[in-house]
Design an enzyme around this catalytic site. Structure first.
Site, PDB file in Angstrom:
ATOM      1  N   LYS A 209       0.836  -1.213   0.000  1.00 41.90           N
ATOM      2  CA  LYS A 209       0.000   0.000   0.000  1.00 41.90           C
ATOM      3  C   LYS A 209       0.871   1.264   0.000  1.00 41.90           C
ATOM      4  CE  LYS A 209      -3.773  -1.814   2.776  1.00 41.90           C
ATOM      5  NZ  LYS A 209      -3.055  -2.607   3.783  1.00 41.90           N
ATOM      6  N   HIS A 270      -4.078  -7.612  12.611  1.00 42.50           N
ATOM      7  CA  HIS A 270      -5.500  -7.595  12.270  1.00 42.50           C
ATOM      8  C   HIS A 270      -6.158  -8.889  12.715  1.00 42.50           C
ATOM      9  CE1 HIS A 270      -5.328  -4.598   8.631  1.00 42.50           C
ATOM     10  NE2 HIS A 270      -5.581  -3.981   9.776  1.00 42.50           N
ATOM     11  N   PRO A 273      -7.482 -11.399   9.822  1.00 43.91           N
ATOM     12  CA  PRO A 273      -6.624 -10.922   8.735  1.00 43.91           C
ATOM     13  C   PRO A 273      -7.214 -11.348   7.394  1.00 43.91           C
ATOM     14  CG  PRO A 273      -5.745 -12.949   9.630  1.00 43.91           C
ATOM     15  CD  PRO A 273      -7.009 -12.658  10.422  1.00 43.91           C
ATOM     16  N   SER A 274      -6.646 -10.831   6.317  1.00 46.30           N
ATOM     17  CA  SER A 274      -7.021 -11.358   4.998  1.00 46.30           C
ATOM     18  C   SER A 274      -6.195 -12.599   4.672  1.00 46.30           C
ATOM     19  CB  SER A 274      -6.765 -10.312   3.905  1.00 46.30           C
ATOM     20  OG  SER A 274      -7.725  -9.292   3.970  1.00 46.30           O
ATOM     21  N   TYR A 275      -4.978 -12.650   5.212  1.00 46.94           N
ATOM     22  CA  TYR A 275      -4.041 -13.731   4.877  1.00 46.94           C
ATOM     23  C   TYR A 275      -3.638 -14.426   6.173  1.00 46.94           C
ATOM     24  CZ  TYR A 275      -3.952 -10.894   0.711  1.00 46.94           C
ATOM     25  OH  TYR A 275      -4.338 -10.164  -0.382  1.00 46.94           O
ATOM     26  N   HIS A 277      -1.296 -16.092   7.609  1.00 50.13           N
ATOM     27  CA  HIS A 277       0.113 -16.352   7.938  1.00 50.13           C
ATOM     28  C   HIS A 277       0.459 -15.157   8.811  1.00 50.13           C
ATOM     29  CE1 HIS A 277       4.413 -17.480   7.115  1.00 50.13           C
ATOM     30  NE2 HIS A 277       4.545 -16.240   7.554  1.00 50.13           N
ATOM     31  N   HIS A 279       1.325 -11.969  10.541  1.00 50.09           N
ATOM     32  CA  HIS A 279       2.065 -10.772  10.115  1.00 50.09           C
ATOM     33  C   HIS A 279       1.641  -9.592  10.962  1.00 50.09           C
ATOM     34  CE1 HIS A 279      -1.607 -11.041   7.665  1.00 50.09           C
ATOM     35  NE2 HIS A 279      -1.659  -9.729   7.776  1.00 50.09           N
TER      36      HIS A 279
END
Ligand code: M7G
Length: 339
Positions: A209, A270, A273-275, A277, A279
């Site tokens: 981003k 988050h 999360p969206s993913y 793994h 982070h």
């Protein structure tokens, strides 16, 4: 904005970046990773001018961004979906004088007493639009950027075990882009800091981003080396050394490279999360980054404290998050009578 060395002026590579995150919704991609097995191949410039506009998924006057669903016809005549994110970039202080001097046209709109407004047309090199391409885009990508109603979920540990976890496991969430970074197959030249310890190490890279042209919207992510931690829900005291490394070394690396002190960083995870793994997000404190709402962001320092107090803190407490109306996970919560 913190004073300090200027961010590096590398340009984002083609296909690099997700632009602005989509609202509050938690979501992950399913299926093959974007860029796999479609034309144009990885590294090839995306044929932007041949995109047919299908619809505007969302636009945001505040973020000065548009999220577009487009289609490209492949060599064998098949139509493939793409998501394009077009985003006006923030002003760079050192370019402002140039903008005033080199504008190609200036049109007076109105004048009243000491006030006047104009339309200023900048030269091409000062009117960049950050363009992010997701291609081929899955249905989930289209949904991610589509403006939708959101619903708040309060997920107990039992809900996590019975609803969320089976759902996560049943989906083939693509985190190939994360593995590509960890294995230096992508973005290797963008790594800001690396700790190679397989259990307690991580890689810190600029989030896609952020175009790294200005510190105002600084955004980096730390991706953990280990592959067995999906999210906040998996964390226990066993992960404290890893989390402390991310907090400490991440702050130090950002201060060293970008001159932004730890006291001006918002460092958080988050949930959802969206993913899946693990982070950690690092954003400039003065920047209202997408996804910093109370129903999604968990400060890393608080997460560490909670785990010090109770190793199974995140296997006990309810967690709140928002889901978009069309998300299959919302349907699962509705079917279970939890919404
Ligand atoms: P998240 O909390 O899982 O979801 O964060 P969100 O995208 O809904 O916020 C994943 C973070 O990784 C986001 O800040 C993304 O912008 C960032 N990101 C996603 N991808 C696919 C890439 C990538 O390929 N490279 C980099 N550097 N960052 C990415």
């Amino acid at each position: 904005m913190a004073e300090g060395p200027e961010p590096k002026r590398r340009r984002a590579e083609a296909g690099d970046g997700d632009g602005v995150a989509a609202g509050n919704g938690a979501e992950a991609e399913a299926g093959a990773g974007a860029g796999a097995g479609a034309e144009p191949g990885p590294g090839a410039p995306f044929p932007l001018s041949s995109v047919r506009l299908r619809r505007l998924l969302r636009d945001s006057a505040r973020e000065k961004a548009a999220f577009v669903h487009g289609q490209v016809t492949g060599p064998s005549g098949e139509d493939t979906d793409a998501v394009l994110i077009l985003e006006k970039t923030p002003f760079q202080e050192e370019k402002i004088e140039e903008l005033l001097r080199k504008h190609t046209k200036l049109e007076l709109q109105m004048a009243n007493d000491i006030y006047s407004t104009y339309r200023l047309y900048p030269p091409p090199e000062l009117s960049e639009i950050k363009t992010t391409v997701v291609y081929p885009a899955t249905e989930k990508h289209l949904q991610k950027y589509l403006r939708q109603e959101v619903h708040l979920i309060r997920e107990s540990w039992e809900d996590y075990k019975n609803i969320t976890l089976p759902f996560i496991q049943s989906q083939s969430f693509s985190i190939q882009w994360v593995y590509n970074i960890l294995e230096k197959k992508a973005e290797a030249d963008r790594i800001i800091h690396e700790n190679q310890d397989p259990s307690n190490g991580f890689v810190l890279v600029p989030d896609f981003k952020w175009n790294q042209n200005q510190l105002y919207d600084l955004y980096l992510i730390a991706l953990v080396q280990r592959r067995d931690v999906k999210s906040l829900r998996d964390l226990t005291a066993e992960h404290l050394p890893l989390l402390k490394n991310i907090l400490q070394e991440g702050k130090e690396a950002i201060a060293k490279r970008f001159g932004v002190p730890g006291s001006q960083l918002r460092i958080y995870l988050h949930y959802q999360p969206s993913y899946y793994h693990l982070h950690v997000h690092f954003t400039a404190l003065g920047y209202d980054a997408p996804g910093t709402s109370v129903e999604r962001a968990h400060l890393l320092a608080d997460v560490i404290d909670n785990l010090v107090l109770d190793s199974s803190y995140y296997q006990k407490r309810a967690l709140t998050f928002a889901l978009r109306a069309d998300e299959p996970l919302l349907k699962k919560f509705q079917e279970a009578g939890r919404v």
